[in-house]
Design an enzyme around this catalytic site. Sequence first.
Site, PDB file in Angstrom:
ATOM      1  N   GLU A  26     -66.306  -6.124   3.541  1.00  0.00           N
ATOM      2  CA  GLU A  26     -66.237  -5.702   4.747  1.00  0.00           C
ATOM      3  C   GLU A  26     -64.777  -5.074   5.383  1.00  0.00           C
ATOM      4  O   GLU A  26     -63.846  -5.106   4.860  1.00  0.00           O
ATOM      5  CB  GLU A  26     -65.721  -7.365   6.268  1.00  0.00           C
ATOM      6  CG  GLU A  26     -64.804  -8.639   5.456  1.00  0.00           C
ATOM      7  CD  GLU A  26     -64.382  -9.294   6.817  1.00  0.00           C
ATOM      8  OE1 GLU A  26     -64.101  -8.493   7.503  1.00  0.00           O
ATOM      9  OE2 GLU A  26     -64.737 -10.223   6.865  1.00  0.00           O
ATOM     10  N   LYS A 160     -64.478 -20.348   9.247  1.00  0.00           N
ATOM     11  CA  LYS A 160     -62.484 -20.029   9.217  1.00  0.00           C
ATOM     12  C   LYS A 160     -62.120 -21.631  10.191  1.00  0.00           C
ATOM     13  O   LYS A 160     -63.209 -22.053  11.039  1.00  0.00           O
ATOM     14  CB  LYS A 160     -61.902 -19.259  10.503  1.00  0.00           C
ATOM     15  CG  LYS A 160     -61.766 -17.406   9.574  1.00  0.00           C
ATOM     16  CD  LYS A 160     -61.959 -16.260  10.602  1.00  0.00           C
ATOM     17  CE  LYS A 160     -63.214 -16.744  11.641  1.00  0.00           C
ATOM     18  NZ  LYS A 160     -62.806 -15.478  12.652  1.00  0.00           N
TER      19      LYS A 160
HETATM   20  N1  PSU Z   1     -61.910 -14.261   8.530  1.00  0.00           N
HETATM   21  C1  PSU Z   1     -60.641 -14.244   7.727  1.00  0.00           C
HETATM   22  N2  PSU Z   1     -60.347 -13.132   8.272  1.00  0.00           N
HETATM   23  C2  PSU Z   1     -60.534 -12.197   9.063  1.00  0.00           C
HETATM   24  C3  PSU Z   1     -62.034 -12.639  10.204  1.00  0.00           C
HETATM   25  C4  PSU Z   1     -62.196 -13.638   9.365  1.00  0.00           C
HETATM   26  O1  PSU Z   1     -60.330 -14.758   6.596  1.00  0.00           O
HETATM   27  O2  PSU Z   1     -60.347 -11.048   9.619  1.00  0.00           O
HETATM   28  C5  PSU Z   1     -62.634 -11.201  10.476  1.00  0.00           C
HETATM   29  C6  PSU Z   1     -64.199 -11.261   9.801  1.00  0.00           C
HETATM   30  O3  PSU Z   1     -64.115  -9.465  10.185  1.00  0.00           O
HETATM   31  C7  PSU Z   1     -65.568 -12.129  10.998  1.00  0.00           C
HETATM   32  C8  PSU Z   1     -64.658 -11.526  11.989  1.00  0.00           C
HETATM   33  O4  PSU Z   1     -66.045 -10.918  10.983  1.00  0.00           O
HETATM   34  O5  PSU Z   1     -63.299 -12.152  11.741  1.00  0.00           O
HETATM   35  C9  PSU Z   1     -65.309 -13.141  13.505  1.00  0.00           C
HETATM   36  O6  PSU Z   1     -64.464 -12.731  15.136  1.00  0.00           O
HETATM   37  P1  PSU Z   1     -65.158 -12.680  15.550  1.00  0.00           P
HETATM   38  O7  PSU Z   1     -64.628 -14.589  15.832  1.00  0.00           O
HETATM   39  O8  PSU Z   1     -64.204 -12.402  17.191  1.00  0.00           O
HETATM   40  O9  PSU Z   1     -66.482 -12.496  15.769  1.00  0.00           O
END
Ligand code: PSU
Length: 307
Positions: A26, A160
């Site tokens: 990603e 996370k």
């Molecule tokens: N986990 C990390 N760093 C990130 C992300 C996740 O350690 O940058 C990013 C990924 O791209 C994941 C996104 O898909 O955050 C999720 O964002 P949201 O919670 O807004 O869906």
Amino acid sequence: MSQQLINIAPEVAQALADNRGVVALESTIISHGLPRPENLRVAIEVEAQIRAQGAVPATIAILDGTVHIGLTEVLLDQVANRNDIVKVSVRDVATVIANRGSGATTVAATSHIAQLVGIDVFATGGLGGVHRDARRTWDESADLTTLGQTPITVVCAGVKSILDVGATLERLETLNVGVLGYNTTRFPGFYLSDSGFGISWSVSDPGEVAAIMGARRSMQIPSGLIVAYPIPESDQLDPDLHDQVLQDGMQLATSRGVTGKDVTPFLLDHFHRSTHGASLVVNTQIILRNAELAAQIAVAFAAAANR
Ligand code: PSU
Ligand code: MN
């Protein structure tokens, strides 16, 4: 449309045609997840890690209206350093393309695009999931619903740790997303080796994952598979520091009115600042380890398909 919609890098196209291992990566992690200049350094290192295992890396991003699958170093640099890169989830992909815009794809958007071109394995740091205050905010990442309908294998260090892990695991169950622990039956907690939650299935080598992927395909299971790979306890972030920084970060996010897709980048940035880089070291290690394992799985799956 005059402009090319999808550009697959020659190296990636060739590997797909030859049925060799390819690993999707990603780009949100590069543009919004890690600070400059480490973001570009890590992006390059991750690709090298995958090549070292005999697989081909395919970092995915949208640049000036074209979806790129496999980025040159010049394009990686753009994702890392341009100021007009927006965070792109599945719902944003078409709008950014049509506007000739540029964006970094989340786990959700990357998974969608990867399976569109036949990439079966994807490496990232930690998935999005259900946020801790979801009862009030309804904040649940589209990573979950997308994996519920996208047959791809994602190697990650759990979700996370800023999230409600228990609720996220329940949602993954509802959405038919498979969860395998790699050499563990404990669900990892991203910065922490153990989130405090158990998982039912454990695997201990890439071939086992490949066999499960093959069986899922035969049975036409329409959803994704998570391979949860914890960092060793000796390398995790100090749990007390973690809990304190997280508590401060969530309070700060609320008081500053941070909502929606800004929440995750805000909290990650808060971690990197408040731990004076300690979380960044752990984050980088997580990504590199996941890339290595994902490459081994991709190679094993390709070998099984070629038999
Ligand atoms: N986990 C990390 N760093 C990130 C992300 C996740 O350690 O940058 C990013 C990924 O791209 C994941 C996104 O898909 O955050 C999720 O964002 P949201 O919670 O807004 O869906
Ligand atoms: Mn969200």
